[in-house]
Design a protein around this motif. Structure first.
Motif, mmCIF file in Angstrom:
data_model
loop_
_atom_site.group_PDB
_atom_site.id
_atom_site.type_symbol
_atom_site.label_atom_id
_atom_site.label_comp_id
_atom_site.label_asym_id
_atom_site.label_seq_id
_atom_site.Cartn_x
_atom_site.Cartn_y
_atom_site.Cartn_z
ATOM 1 N N THR A 165 0.824 -1.210 0.000
ATOM 2 C CA THR A 165 0.000 0.000 0.000
ATOM 3 C C THR A 165 0.856 1.257 0.000
ATOM 4 O O THR A 165 0.475 2.276 -0.570
ATOM 5 C CB THR A 165 -0.925 0.007 1.222
ATOM 6 O OG1 THR A 165 -0.143 -0.178 2.414
ATOM 7 C CG2 THR A 165 -1.959 -1.104 1.130
ATOM 8 N N ALA A 166 2.027 1.198 0.633
ATOM 9 C CA ALA A 166 2.916 2.364 0.677
ATOM 10 C C ALA A 166 3.809 2.440 -0.550
ATOM 11 O O ALA A 166 4.121 3.530 -1.045
ATOM 12 C CB ALA A 166 3.780 2.321 1.941
ATOM 13 N N VAL A 167 4.245 1.303 -1.059
ATOM 14 C CA VAL A 167 5.137 1.237 -2.221
ATOM 15 C C VAL A 167 4.531 0.254 -3.218
ATOM 16 O O VAL A 167 4.787 -0.946 -3.144
ATOM 17 C CB VAL A 167 6.551 0.783 -1.824
ATOM 18 C CG1 VAL A 167 7.497 0.869 -3.025
ATOM 19 C CG2 VAL A 167 7.088 1.612 -0.670
ATOM 20 N N PRO A 168 3.705 0.731 -4.144
ATOM 21 C CA PRO A 168 3.078 -0.176 -5.109
ATOM 22 C C PRO A 168 4.110 -1.017 -5.848
ATOM 23 O O PRO A 168 5.178 -0.540 -6.227
ATOM 24 C CB PRO A 168 2.340 0.779 -6.063
ATOM 25 C CG PRO A 168 2.080 1.999 -5.226
ATOM 26 C CD PRO A 168 3.262 2.133 -4.318
ATOM 27 N N ASN A 169 3.786 -2.290 -6.024
ATOM 28 C CA ASN A 169 4.645 -3.249 -6.711
ATOM 29 C C ASN A 169 5.941 -3.529 -5.962
ATOM 30 O O ASN A 169 6.929 -3.944 -6.558
ATOM 31 C CB ASN A 169 4.943 -2.806 -8.144
ATOM 32 C CG ASN A 169 3.738 -2.933 -9.042
ATOM 33 O OD1 ASN A 169 3.027 -3.931 -9.000
ATOM 34 N ND2 ASN A 169 3.483 -1.904 -9.816
#
Length: 476
Positions: free
Chosen positions: A46-50
Motif C-alpha cells: 500500500t505504501a510502495v506499489p509493486n
C-alpha cells in the motif's frame, strides 16, 4: 557517507536478532495458510506499489529440513518469495539472489544442494542474454570491497570484461551514498545514492526485505523495451535493484522480477529437490512462471515417448545461420533426440563468457536470436544439447557482427558429439573504457513490473517496533 550497520536503530535490531532467528521484522501468528503472507504484503504494497508485485499463484509446500514436518509454506511474487516454517512462525524472505548466482539451493538452515547457476538475465528485457546471474559469482566480483568516495563508473561488458565510463559516473545518483556490511562479515559493499535514498524511504527495515549488497554497483548496456539502455545494477541477497536514468523519475529505481526468475529456475530450467532432506517432496500449489522469450521449438507430442532416445547418439546437427546484424544473429539447428539446449559464446576461441538457454523443454527443432552484441566484433560459440543425462556440443563456430552490411560466418553441417566446458567470465587485468551509445537511448516503458519510488516530499513513516528482526545472512 553513512554506514547503515552503525546506526543506533540497527544496533537495537541486532539486540533483538540475538533473541530470535528470523529473517524479516514482521510477526506472524498461528493463522490460516497464506494469511500471514497477505498481511505482510499489504503492509508494504500500500505504501510502495509493486514492492512485491503480483502473486505467481497460491501458496505451496517446499522441502526444508529444519521445519517441524520437513516442509515449509512458501508463496512466490514477481519481486520475492515469502516463507513460513510453521503456522505460528515468522514470515521470512528468501535469499533468492544468492541461490541464483551460486546455484546452491537451500533445503535447511545448513543444508544445500548444488545446481547450475541461473543463466537468466538479471535486468532488462526477458530475452537479454547479458548479464545472467551466473556471471555475478565470487570468481568475478569480490565479496568484500573497501569504502570509497569514488562514483560508480564500472561497466560490465557483454564479453565479460570490465571498463569505465566517466560520463555515467558524473551523474549525481552514481555518487556513493552508503556502505553496507553484514554483521557476519562476509559481504561489504558501497551503495550509490540512487539506491541508498530509495532504501531509506521504505516503510519497513530494508535489510529484512533486501538483505545486504552482494557486489559493488556496476553499469550495463541492455535492451529495455527493445532499446539499448544504460542501467546501473546492484544485487542484494534477497532482491536486485536497478536505476535507469532515462526512465521517468518515478520508475528510475526498480526491483528486478527475481521471484519470477527464481521460480522459473527452480521449477523449469533446473528442477530438483533434496533427496536427503527430512520429509516428503514438497506439495505443489498453483503457480504461473513466464517463459523465456528466446525459447522456440515444437515439443514432442504429449504422451508419446521419444522412440529413438535409447538408440540414437545425442548430437547437434544442421546448424544454420540466419540473419547476422550489427548487434546479433539468428541460429537454427536440430538435435538427434529431443533435448534441452543452450548457446555458449564469447569473443575468444574456446572461452565462452555467456551462457544462454535456447530450449528449456526437450525438442528436436531449435532456434534462437542473439542480440545486444557489439558491432563489427567476432564471436565464437558452441551449441550444447542435454537429454537423459547425455550432453553433446556442436563444433565451435564463429560469426562477425556487421556494421557495413557484410556477413562473415562459418556454417558447420556435420554432427558432433564432443563436449567442452564454458570458461568463467573474469575481469581483465586492464580496464578498457567502453564506448557509450552514440545517442541517448529513447526511454520506453520498462518490461519489468515497475516499483515506483516512495514520494520524496513525504517523509517515510517510522517503521513499527519489530517483534522480529533480520537474522544473519544465509540462515532462513
Amino acid at each position: 557517507m553513512r554506514f547503515f550497520y552503525m546506526r543506533s536503530v540497527f544496533v537495537a535490531l541486532c539486540v533483538v536478532l540475538c533473541l530470535s532467528a528470523v529473517t524479516v521484522g514482521w510477526a506472524a501468528g498461528a493463522e490460516p495458510d497464506g494469511a500471514a503472507f497477505a498481511r505482510q504484503r499489504e503492509q508494504t504494497e500500500t505504501a510502495v506499489p509493486n514492492f512485491w508485485g503480483p502473486a505467481l499463484g497460491s501458496t505451496r509446500r517446499e522441502m526444508y529440513a529444519d521445519a517441524p514436518d520437513g516442509q515449509r509454506t512458501v508463496q512466490y511474487f514477481d519481486k520475492a518469495r515469502m516463507e513460513q516454517r510453521a503456522p505460528d512462525a515468522a514470515v521470512t524472505n528468501g535469499l533468492l539472489t544468492v541461490e541464483l548466482i551460486t546455484g546452491k539451493r537451500q533445503f535447511g538452515d545448513t543444508r544445500f544442494r548444488p545446481f547450475p547457476p541461473a543463466t537468466l538475465p538479471i535486468v532488462g528485457d526477458g530475452d537479454n542474454a547479458w548479464p545472467p546471474y551466473a556471471a555475478l559469482g565470487a570468481a568475478v566480483f569480490p565479496e568484500k570491497s573497501a569504502p570509497t568516495t569514488d562514483p560508480i563508473a564500472t561497466v560490465y561488458k557483454l564479453d565479460g570484461t570490465f571498463g569505465t565510463n566517466a560520463g555515467l559516473a558524473a551523474q549525481p545518483e552514481a555518487a556513493i551514498g552508503a556502505f553496507g556490511r553484514d554483521p557476519g562479515g562476509r559481504y561489504a559493499h558501497n551503495i550509490p545514492v540512487a539506491f541508498s535514498r530509495y532504501l531509506d524511504a521504505l516503510p519497513v527495515p530494508w535489510v529484512g526485505a533486501m538483505g545486504y549488497p552482494l557486489t559493488e554497483p556496476f553499469w550495463v548496456n541492455v535492451r529495455v523495451g527493445g532499446v539499448a539502455t544504460w542501467v546501473m545494477v546492484q544485487p542484494f541477497e534477497r532482491r536486485v535493484l536497478s536505476w535507469t536514468p532515462t526512465n521517468p523519475p518515478a520508475y528510475r529505481v526498480e526491483m528486478g522480477n527475481i521471484g519470477q526468475h527464481y521460480a522459473r529456475w527452480r521449477y523449469t530450467v533446473a528442477p530438483g529437490e533434496d533427496a536427503t532432506a527430512t520429509g516428503t517432496p514438497g506439495t505443489p500449489g498453483t503457480m504461473t512462471v513466464k517463459p523465456g522469450t528466446a525459447t522456440t521449438g515444437t515439443p514432442a507430442a504429449s504422451g508419446t515417448p521419444d522412440s529413438t532416445a535409447a538408440a540414437t547418439t545425442l548430437a547437434v546437427t544442421n546448424l544454420r545461420f540466419g540473419t547476422v546484424s550489427d548487434d546479433g544473429l539468428t541460429l537454427t539447428f536440430q538435435t538427434s533426440r529431443a533435448a534441452t539446449t543452450q548457446v555458449l559464446y564469447g569473443t575468444a576461441s574456446h572461452s565462452y563468457a555467456v551462457q544462454m538457454d535456447i530450449s528449456t523443454d526437450p525438442v528436436r527443432e531449435h532456434s534462437v536470436a542473439l542480440s545486444g552484441l557489439d558491432p563489427k566484433t567476432k564471436y565464437y560459440f558452441v551449441v550444447r544439447a542435454t537429454a537423459g543425462g547425455d550432453t553433446a556440443d556442436s563444433k565451435e563456430s564463429f560469426f562477425t557482427t556487421t556494421g557495413t552490411g557484410a556477413i562473415a560466418a562459418n556454417t558447420p553441417t556435420a554432427a558432433s558429439t564432443f563436449t567442452t566446458n564454458a570458461a568463467t567470465a573474469k575481469p581483465p587485468t586492464d580496464t578498457p573504457t567502453p564506448k557509450p551509445p552514440t545517442e541517448t537511448p529513447t526511454s520506453k516503458s520498462p518490461t519489468e513490473t515497475p516499483t515506483p519510488r516512495p514520494p520524496t516530499e513525504t517523509p517515510p513513516p517510522k517503521p513499527p517496533t519489530p517483534t522480529n528482526t533480520p537474522e544473519p545472512q544465509h540462515v532462513r
